[in-house]
Design a protein around this motif. Sequence first.
Motif, PDB file in Angstrom:
ATOM      1  N   VAL A  12      41.037  62.897  31.249  1.00  0.00           N
ATOM      2  CA  VAL A  12      41.195  63.867  32.329  1.00  0.00           C
ATOM      3  C   VAL A  12      42.329  64.834  32.008  1.00  0.00           C
ATOM      4  CG1 VAL A  12      41.687  64.176  34.793  1.00  0.00           C
ATOM      5  CG2 VAL A  12      40.292  62.234  34.038  1.00  0.00           C
ATOM      6  N   ARG A  13      42.016  66.125  32.114  1.00  0.00           N
ATOM      7  CA  ARG A  13      42.977  67.198  31.841  1.00  0.00           C
ATOM      8  C   ARG A  13      43.613  67.680  33.145  1.00  0.00           C
ATOM      9  NH1 ARG A  13      38.606  70.984  29.225  1.00  0.00           N
ATOM     10  NH2 ARG A  13      38.019  70.622  31.350  1.00  0.00           N
ATOM     11  N   ILE A  14      44.710  68.364  33.023  1.00  0.00           N
ATOM     12  CA  ILE A  14      45.396  68.892  34.203  1.00  0.00           C
ATOM     13  C   ILE A  14      44.504  69.887  34.942  1.00  0.00           C
ATOM     14  CG2 ILE A  14      46.641  70.789  33.064  1.00  0.00           C
ATOM     15  CD1 ILE A  14      48.026  68.449  35.811  1.00  0.00           C
ATOM     16  N   SER A  15      43.666  70.623  34.213  1.00  0.00           N
ATOM     17  CA  SER A  15      42.782  71.595  34.864  1.00  0.00           C
ATOM     18  C   SER A  15      41.664  70.935  35.672  1.00  0.00           C
ATOM     19  CB  SER A  15      42.182  72.547  33.822  1.00  0.00           C
ATOM     20  OG  SER A  15      41.442  71.824  32.862  1.00  0.00           O
ATOM     21  N   ASP A  16      41.470  69.620  35.524  1.00  0.00           N
ATOM     22  CA  ASP A  16      40.461  68.882  36.294  1.00  0.00           C
ATOM     23  C   ASP A  16      40.990  68.448  37.666  1.00  0.00           C
ATOM     24  OD1 ASP A  16      38.703  68.939  34.050  1.00  0.00           O
ATOM     25  OD2 ASP A  16      39.617  67.108  33.252  1.00  0.00           O
ATOM     26  N   GLY A  56      15.091  76.842  26.680  1.00  0.00           N
ATOM     27  CA  GLY A  56      16.251  76.008  26.922  1.00  0.00           C
ATOM     28  C   GLY A  56      16.047  75.224  28.203  1.00  0.00           C
ATOM     29  N   LEU A  57      17.147  74.880  28.828  1.00  0.00           N
ATOM     30  CA  LEU A  57      17.103  74.126  30.082  1.00  0.00           C
ATOM     31  C   LEU A  57      17.870  74.888  31.154  1.00  0.00           C
ATOM     32  CD1 LEU A  57      17.917  70.614  28.595  1.00  0.00           C
ATOM     33  CD2 LEU A  57      15.708  71.331  29.544  1.00  0.00           C
ATOM     34  N   ILE A  58      17.403  74.753  32.374  1.00  0.00           N
ATOM     35  CA  ILE A  58      18.104  75.318  33.518  1.00  0.00           C
ATOM     36  C   ILE A  58      18.261  74.187  34.538  1.00  0.00           C
ATOM     37  CG2 ILE A  58      16.038  76.135  34.743  1.00  0.00           C
ATOM     38  CD1 ILE A  58      17.693  78.713  35.354  1.00  0.00           C
ATOM     39  N   LEU A  59      19.366  74.193  35.253  1.00  0.00           N
ATOM     40  CA  LEU A  59      19.688  73.104  36.170  1.00  0.00           C
ATOM     41  C   LEU A  59      19.517  73.566  37.619  1.00  0.00           C
ATOM     42  CD1 LEU A  59      22.658  70.711  35.748  1.00  0.00           C
ATOM     43  CD2 LEU A  59      22.052  71.600  37.975  1.00  0.00           C
ATOM     44  N   PRO A  60      18.388  73.219  38.269  1.00  0.00           N
ATOM     45  CA  PRO A  60      18.191  73.643  39.647  1.00  0.00           C
ATOM     46  C   PRO A  60      18.725  72.656  40.697  1.00  0.00           C
ATOM     47  CG  PRO A  60      16.160  72.730  38.829  1.00  0.00           C
ATOM     48  CD  PRO A  60      17.152  72.690  37.697  1.00  0.00           C
ATOM     49  N   GLU A  61      19.088  71.431  40.248  1.00  0.00           N
ATOM     50  CA  GLU A  61      19.503  70.424  41.228  1.00  0.00           C
ATOM     51  C   GLU A  61      20.485  69.446  40.604  1.00  0.00           C
ATOM     52  OE1 GLU A  61      17.408  66.689  43.545  1.00  0.00           O
ATOM     53  OE2 GLU A  61      16.199  68.458  43.137  1.00  0.00           O
ATOM     54  N   ALA A  62      21.547  69.120  41.345  1.00  0.00           N
ATOM     55  CA  ALA A  62      22.527  68.131  40.894  1.00  0.00           C
ATOM     56  C   ALA A  62      22.978  67.314  42.098  1.00  0.00           C
ATOM     57  CB  ALA A  62      23.728  68.810  40.253  1.00  0.00           C
ATOM     58  N   GLN A  63      23.179  66.017  41.858  1.00  0.00           N
ATOM     59  CA  GLN A  63      23.731  65.130  42.878  1.00  0.00           C
ATOM     60  C   GLN A  63      24.993  64.502  42.303  1.00  0.00           C
ATOM     61  OE1 GLN A  63      20.499  62.368  43.761  1.00  0.00           O
ATOM     62  NE2 GLN A  63      20.415  63.284  45.792  1.00  0.00           N
ATOM     63  N   LEU A  64      25.992  64.351  43.154  1.00  0.00           N
ATOM     64  CA  LEU A  64      27.268  63.791  42.728  1.00  0.00           C
ATOM     65  C   LEU A  64      27.770  62.842  43.809  1.00  0.00           C
ATOM     66  CD1 LEU A  64      30.055  63.672  41.284  1.00  0.00           C
ATOM     67  CD2 LEU A  64      30.585  65.827  42.411  1.00  0.00           C
ATOM     68  N   PHE A  65      28.182  61.666  43.377  1.00  0.00           N
ATOM     69  CA  PHE A  65      28.760  60.681  44.281  1.00  0.00           C
ATOM     70  C   PHE A  65      30.115  60.285  43.713  1.00  0.00           C
ATOM     71  CE2 PHE A  65      24.173  60.342  44.469  1.00  0.00           C
ATOM     72  CZ  PHE A  65      23.946  60.523  45.817  1.00  0.00           C
ATOM     73  N   TYR A  66      31.161  60.673  44.408  1.00  0.00           N
ATOM     74  CA  TYR A  66      32.530  60.384  44.002  1.00  0.00           C
ATOM     75  C   TYR A  66      32.857  59.008  44.575  1.00  0.00           C
ATOM     76  CZ  TYR A  66      37.192  62.239  42.704  1.00  0.00           C
ATOM     77  OH  TYR A  66      38.397  62.498  42.115  1.00  0.00           O
ATOM     78  N   ARG A  67      33.109  58.004  43.715  1.00  0.00           N
ATOM     79  CA  ARG A  67      33.300  56.617  44.162  1.00  0.00           C
ATOM     80  C   ARG A  67      34.751  56.156  44.194  1.00  0.00           C
ATOM     81  NH1 ARG A  67      28.558  56.245  46.666  1.00  0.00           N
ATOM     82  NH2 ARG A  67      26.794  56.282  45.246  1.00  0.00           N
ATOM     83  N   ALA A  68      35.590  56.769  43.358  1.00  0.00           N
ATOM     84  CA  ALA A  68      37.010  56.398  43.328  1.00  0.00           C
ATOM     85  C   ALA A  68      37.799  57.564  42.741  1.00  0.00           C
ATOM     86  CB  ALA A  68      37.223  55.149  42.468  1.00  0.00           C
ATOM     87  N   GLU A  69      39.058  57.650  43.113  1.00  0.00           N
ATOM     88  CA  GLU A  69      39.895  58.727  42.592  1.00  0.00           C
ATOM     89  C   GLU A  69      40.086  58.583  41.083  1.00  0.00           C
ATOM     90  OE1 GLU A  69      43.153  60.113  45.705  1.00  0.00           O
ATOM     91  OE2 GLU A  69      43.242  57.943  45.307  1.00  0.00           O
ATOM     92  N   MET A  70      40.207  59.731  40.431  1.00  0.00           N
ATOM     93  CA  MET A  70      40.550  59.794  39.015  1.00  0.00           C
ATOM     94  C   MET A  70      41.754  60.726  38.913  1.00  0.00           C
ATOM     95  SD  MET A  70      36.693  60.219  37.496  1.00  0.00           S
ATOM     96  CE  MET A  70      36.030  61.035  38.965  1.00  0.00           C
ATOM     97  N   PHE A  71      42.632  60.443  37.947  1.00  0.00           N
ATOM     98  CA  PHE A  71      43.893  61.158  37.864  1.00  0.00           C
ATOM     99  C   PHE A  71      44.133  61.721  36.471  1.00  0.00           C
ATOM    100  CE2 PHE A  71      44.201  57.844  41.090  1.00  0.00           C
ATOM    101  CZ  PHE A  71      44.555  58.593  42.198  1.00  0.00           C
ATOM    102  N   HIS A  72      45.059  62.674  36.407  1.00  0.00           N
ATOM    103  CA  HIS A  72      45.422  63.293  35.127  1.00  0.00           C
ATOM    104  C   HIS A  72      45.773  62.213  34.100  1.00  0.00           C
ATOM    105  CE1 HIS A  72      48.393  65.278  32.364  1.00  0.00           C
ATOM    106  NE2 HIS A  72      47.291  65.985  32.185  1.00  0.00           N
ATOM    107  N   GLY A  73      45.189  62.346  32.919  1.00  0.00           N
ATOM    108  CA  GLY A  73      45.454  61.408  31.831  1.00  0.00           C
ATOM    109  C   GLY A  73      44.539  60.200  31.793  1.00  0.00           C
ATOM    110  N   ASP A  74      43.774  59.953  32.860  1.00  0.00           N
ATOM    111  CA  ASP A  74      42.869  58.800  32.852  1.00  0.00           C
ATOM    112  C   ASP A  74      41.900  58.898  31.677  1.00  0.00           C
ATOM    113  OD1 ASP A  74      43.913  57.674  35.148  1.00  0.00           O
ATOM    114  OD2 ASP A  74      42.190  58.145  36.427  1.00  0.00           O
ATOM    115  N   LEU A  75      41.645  57.770  31.044  1.00  0.00           N
ATOM    116  CA  LEU A  75      40.656  57.684  29.987  1.00  0.00           C
ATOM    117  C   LEU A  75      39.351  57.209  30.612  1.00  0.00           C
ATOM    118  CD1 LEU A  75      42.851  56.020  27.224  1.00  0.00           C
ATOM    119  CD2 LEU A  75      42.272  58.437  27.486  1.00  0.00           C
TER     120      LEU A  75
END
Length: 145
Positions: A12-16, A56-75
């Motif tokens: 994880v980068r600082i810009s994330d 090529g490919l085009i992305l018309p749909e995305a689903q995201l489920f955030y389950r736990a926090e992630m922090f700067h520097g996490d591997l």
Amino acid sequence: MDGYPFVLPYQVRISDINYGGHVANSAVLDFFQEARIAFLRQLGGFTELAIGDGCGLILPEAQLFYRAEMFHGDLLEIGVRLRESQRSAVVLEYRIERQGTLTAEGSTVLVAFDYGARKPRRLPAAFVERIRCLQAAAEEGSPFP
């Protein structure tokens, strides 16, 4: 990562990081894209703009489920697998873990797209063949082909 034949390590980068001090939801979609780009390259030298036959490919749909926090520097480990393939689309699933703990998961629908004609089209035969090889290997429990 069990059930995911392709895994990309990511730090994880600082810009994330967002104003809350943890990874932003929008960054997780970027993580999915980074893993997808590496997955396509490993699958057969494909890119999002070139999967064969001039499309090529085009992305018309995305689903995201955030389950736990992630922090700067996490591997992190970002797993990618094929959920299904259709005539003109594939659905990929993603799983992000930090030291074996689920932090996010989701999926994307990717449609074959002719960028010159600006319209969807059928998946190219060579791409479909590589996807079928991947499905067969995954069902047998074999490593990523």
